[in-house]
Design a protein around this motif. Structure first.
Motif, PDB file in Angstrom:
ATOM      1  N   SER A 122       0.827  -1.210   0.000  1.00  0.00           N
ATOM      2  CA  SER A 122       0.000   0.000   0.000  1.00  0.00           C
ATOM      3  C   SER A 122       0.861   1.259   0.000  1.00  0.00           C
ATOM      4  CB  SER A 122      -0.941   0.013   1.210  1.00  0.00           C
ATOM      5  OG  SER A 122      -0.180  -0.038   2.404  1.00  0.00           O
ATOM      6  N   LYS A 123       0.237   2.369  -0.417  1.00  0.00           N
ATOM      7  CA  LYS A 123       0.926   3.654  -0.445  1.00  0.00           C
ATOM      8  C   LYS A 123       1.219   4.129   0.965  1.00  0.00           C
ATOM      9  CE  LYS A 123      -2.056   5.986  -3.002  1.00  0.00           C
ATOM     10  NZ  LYS A 123      -2.594   7.095  -3.814  1.00  0.00           N
ATOM     11  N   THR A 124       2.328   4.832   1.128  1.00  0.00           N
ATOM     12  CA  THR A 124       2.662   5.449   2.407  1.00  0.00           C
ATOM     13  C   THR A 124       2.553   6.966   2.263  1.00  0.00           C
ATOM     14  OG1 THR A 124       5.027   5.750   1.973  1.00  0.00           O
ATOM     15  CG2 THR A 124       4.322   3.577   2.814  1.00  0.00           C
ATOM     16  N   ASN A 125       2.889   7.695   3.321  1.00  0.00           N
ATOM     17  CA  ASN A 125       2.863   9.158   3.289  1.00  0.00           C
ATOM     18  C   ASN A 125       4.190   9.752   2.825  1.00  0.00           C
ATOM     19  OD1 ASN A 125       0.239   9.241   4.180  1.00  0.00           O
ATOM     20  ND2 ASN A 125       0.773   9.503   6.319  1.00  0.00           N
ATOM     21  N   TRP A 126       5.127   8.920   2.400  1.00  0.00           N
ATOM     22  CA  TRP A 126       6.417   9.421   1.930  1.00  0.00           C
ATOM     23  C   TRP A 126       6.328   9.786   0.455  1.00  0.00           C
ATOM     24  CZ3 TRP A 126      10.420  10.648   4.996  1.00  0.00           C
ATOM     25  CH2 TRP A 126      10.414  10.131   6.292  1.00  0.00           C
ATOM     26  N   ILE A 127       6.690  11.023   0.139  1.00  0.00           N
ATOM     27  CA  ILE A 127       6.604  11.569  -1.219  1.00  0.00           C
ATOM     28  C   ILE A 127       7.993  12.025  -1.661  1.00  0.00           C
ATOM     29  CG2 ILE A 127       5.457  13.283  -2.697  1.00  0.00           C
ATOM     30  CD1 ILE A 127       3.482  11.454  -1.227  1.00  0.00           C
ATOM     31  N   MET A 128       8.303  11.819  -2.938  1.00  0.00           N
ATOM     32  CA  MET A 128       9.547  12.329  -3.504  1.00  0.00           C
ATOM     33  C   MET A 128       9.242  13.146  -4.749  1.00  0.00           C
ATOM     34  SD  MET A 128      12.979  10.440  -5.058  1.00  0.00           S
ATOM     35  CE  MET A 128      12.454   8.906  -4.430  1.00  0.00           C
ATOM     36  N   HIS A 129       9.822  14.343  -4.832  1.00  0.00           N
ATOM     37  CA  HIS A 129       9.812  15.139  -6.053  1.00  0.00           C
ATOM     38  C   HIS A 129      11.207  15.029  -6.650  1.00  0.00           C
ATOM     39  CE1 HIS A 129       6.332  17.948  -4.569  1.00  0.00           C
ATOM     40  NE2 HIS A 129       6.014  16.675  -4.580  1.00  0.00           N
ATOM     41  N   GLU A 130      11.293  14.485  -7.850  1.00  0.00           N
ATOM     42  CA  GLU A 130      12.585  14.321  -8.519  1.00  0.00           C
ATOM     43  C   GLU A 130      12.724  15.376  -9.608  1.00  0.00           C
ATOM     44  OE1 GLU A 130      14.944  10.539 -10.125  1.00  0.00           O
ATOM     45  OE2 GLU A 130      13.325  11.171 -11.456  1.00  0.00           O
ATOM     46  N   TYR A 131      13.786  16.186  -9.515  1.00  0.00           N
ATOM     47  CA  TYR A 131      14.037  17.277 -10.461  1.00  0.00           C
ATOM     48  C   TYR A 131      15.183  16.899 -11.389  1.00  0.00           C
ATOM     49  CZ  TYR A 131      11.116  19.984  -7.320  1.00  0.00           C
ATOM     50  OH  TYR A 131      10.067  20.425  -6.555  1.00  0.00           O
ATOM     51  N   ASP A 132      14.972  17.164 -12.659  1.00  0.00           N
ATOM     52  CA  ASP A 132      15.921  16.829 -13.710  1.00  0.00           C
ATOM     53  C   ASP A 132      16.134  18.099 -14.525  1.00  0.00           C
ATOM     54  OD1 ASP A 132      17.442  15.468 -15.530  1.00  0.00           O
ATOM     55  OD2 ASP A 132      15.814  14.274 -16.354  1.00  0.00           O
ATOM     56  N   ALA A 133      17.391  18.518 -14.726  1.00  0.00           N
ATOM     57  CA  ALA A 133      17.674  19.725 -15.500  1.00  0.00           C
ATOM     58  C   ALA A 133      17.650  19.418 -16.985  1.00  0.00           C
ATOM     59  CB  ALA A 133      19.030  20.310 -15.105  1.00  0.00           C
ATOM     60  N   ALA A 134      17.107  20.348 -17.767  1.00  0.00           N
ATOM     61  CA  ALA A 134      17.088  20.202 -19.224  1.00  0.00           C
ATOM     62  C   ALA A 134      18.434  20.659 -19.778  1.00  0.00           C
ATOM     63  CB  ALA A 134      15.966  21.047 -19.819  1.00  0.00           C
ATOM     64  N   CYS A 135      18.876  20.016 -20.840  1.00  0.00           N
ATOM     65  CA  CYS A 135      20.112  20.440 -21.505  1.00  0.00           C
ATOM     66  C   CYS A 135      19.802  21.672 -22.339  1.00  0.00           C
ATOM     67  CB  CYS A 135      20.643  19.334 -22.412  1.00  0.00           C
ATOM     68  SG  CYS A 135      21.276  17.913 -21.513  1.00  0.00           S
ATOM     69  N   LEU A 136      20.485  22.774 -22.036  1.00  0.00           N
ATOM     70  CA  LEU A 136      20.259  24.001 -22.786  1.00  0.00           C
ATOM     71  C   LEU A 136      21.297  24.199 -23.893  1.00  0.00           C
ATOM     72  CD1 LEU A 136      19.256  26.404 -19.883  1.00  0.00           C
ATOM     73  CD2 LEU A 136      17.797  25.013 -21.350  1.00  0.00           C
ATOM     74  N   SER A 137      22.316  23.345 -23.918  1.00  0.00           N
ATOM     75  CA  SER A 137      23.297  23.383 -25.007  1.00  0.00           C
ATOM     76  C   SER A 137      23.816  21.966 -25.231  1.00  0.00           C
ATOM     77  CB  SER A 137      24.452  24.326 -24.661  1.00  0.00           C
ATOM     78  OG  SER A 137      25.326  23.716 -23.742  1.00  0.00           O
ATOM     79  N   PRO A 138      24.303  21.669 -26.444  1.00  0.00           N
ATOM     80  CA  PRO A 138      24.772  20.304 -26.757  1.00  0.00           C
ATOM     81  C   PRO A 138      25.952  19.866 -25.900  1.00  0.00           C
ATOM     82  CG  PRO A 138      24.513  21.612 -28.768  1.00  0.00           C
ATOM     83  CD  PRO A 138      24.355  22.551 -27.605  1.00  0.00           C
ATOM     84  N   THR A 139      26.700  20.808 -25.330  1.00  0.00           N
ATOM     85  CA  THR A 139      27.892  20.448 -24.558  1.00  0.00           C
ATOM     86  C   THR A 139      27.581  20.123 -23.101  1.00  0.00           C
ATOM     87  OG1 THR A 139      28.311  22.786 -24.047  1.00  0.00           O
ATOM     88  CG2 THR A 139      29.365  21.878 -26.016  1.00  0.00           C
ATOM     89  N   GLN A 140      26.359  20.383 -22.645  1.00  0.00           N
ATOM     90  CA  GLN A 140      26.018  20.134 -21.250  1.00  0.00           C
ATOM     91  C   GLN A 140      25.754  18.658 -21.013  1.00  0.00           C
ATOM     92  OE1 GLN A 140      22.751  22.961 -20.808  1.00  0.00           O
ATOM     93  NE2 GLN A 140      23.978  24.084 -19.325  1.00  0.00           N
ATOM     94  N   ASN A 141      26.313  18.141 -19.931  1.00  0.00           N
ATOM     95  CA  ASN A 141      26.105  16.742 -19.554  1.00  0.00           C
ATOM     96  C   ASN A 141      25.372  16.713 -18.213  1.00  0.00           C
ATOM     97  OD1 ASN A 141      26.201  13.987 -19.326  1.00  0.00           O
ATOM     98  ND2 ASN A 141      28.312  13.946 -18.589  1.00  0.00           N
ATOM     99  N   MET A 142      24.093  16.382 -18.220  1.00  0.00           N
ATOM    100  CA  MET A 142      23.290  16.385 -17.007  1.00  0.00           C
ATOM    101  C   MET A 142      23.378  15.015 -16.342  1.00  0.00           C
ATOM    102  SD  MET A 142      22.384  19.395 -16.741  1.00  0.00           S
ATOM    103  CE  MET A 142      22.471  20.833 -17.781  1.00  0.00           C
TER     104      MET A 142
END
Length: 198
Positions: A122-142
């Motif tokens: 069953s579901k618990t009261n623990w929540i996670m928000h996962e944030y992921d950065a978008a690549c704004l240039s081809p050279t960025q490695n996230m």
């Protein structure tokens, strides 16, 4: 690390992605101050109730932040779950865009996924928000994500898509206004002022 008395670490979603996550992904000497605030862990090595001890900052607000290595886990219809010793994290709802509000065209700077911890079927009261950065240039490695973990009170709802102030932050601002403390504007700027001082 202990928060100074009277301060809360409450960065906005834009600050989480633009300030902390981008600096961590760029690497080098730029990451020293963000690493002092947010631990880097494999979140699935721990059950959620073990995570507070892994945090660099104490939290009276029952909210903890962690850097995690980015993995390709959402390739199969975004239904993959993440197992821990006592249960698993499961994505709920749609992936939401995080947009920069200061720019006129509100460019997308990242994404947020909401996961709920399930244990004993069953579901618990623990929540996670996962944030992921978008690549704004081809050279960025996230390489990293940020996970914001909190234990939801019985009467508290998960923030709605597109909402800037989640129920947790709103309750803090409301409490501060009702107790004759700082204004809601000052309260909402705590995340920014805290990040600038680190």
């Amino acid at each position: 690390m202990v928060n100074p008395v009277g301060l809360r670490f409450l960065p906005t979603e834009e600050e989480i992605v633009d300030h902390y996550l981008r600096l961590k992904n760029h690497g080098g000497s730029n990451t020293s101050h963000v690493d002092q605030v947010i631990s880097t862990i494999n979140i699935c090595n721990f059950d959620p109730w073990e995570l507070p001890r892994q945090s660099r900052m104490e939290s009276k607000d029952q909210v903890w932040y962690f850097f995690g290595r980015k993995e390709k886990r959402y390739n199969r219809g975004e239904r993959q779950i993440r197992k821990t010793k006592s249960g698993f994290w499961k994505k709920t709802g749609v992936t939401m865009d995080i947009k920069r509000k200061r720019s006129g065209h509100r460019e997308k700077i990242g994404e947020k996924r909401v996961l709920v911890f399930h244990s004993s079927g069953s579901k618990t009261n623990w929540i996670m928000h996962e944030y992921d950065a978008a690549c704004l240039s081809p050279t960025q490695n996230m390489t990293y994500t940020i996970c914001k973990v909190h234990k939801k009170d019985e009467g508290r709802e998960i923030s709605s898509p597109g909402s800037d102030i989640d129920a947790h932050s709103l309750s803090l601002i409301t409490h501060m206004n009702n107790s004759g403390g700082e204004s809601s504007t000052a309260a909402s700027e705590v995340g920014l002022s805290q990040s600038q001082t680190l």
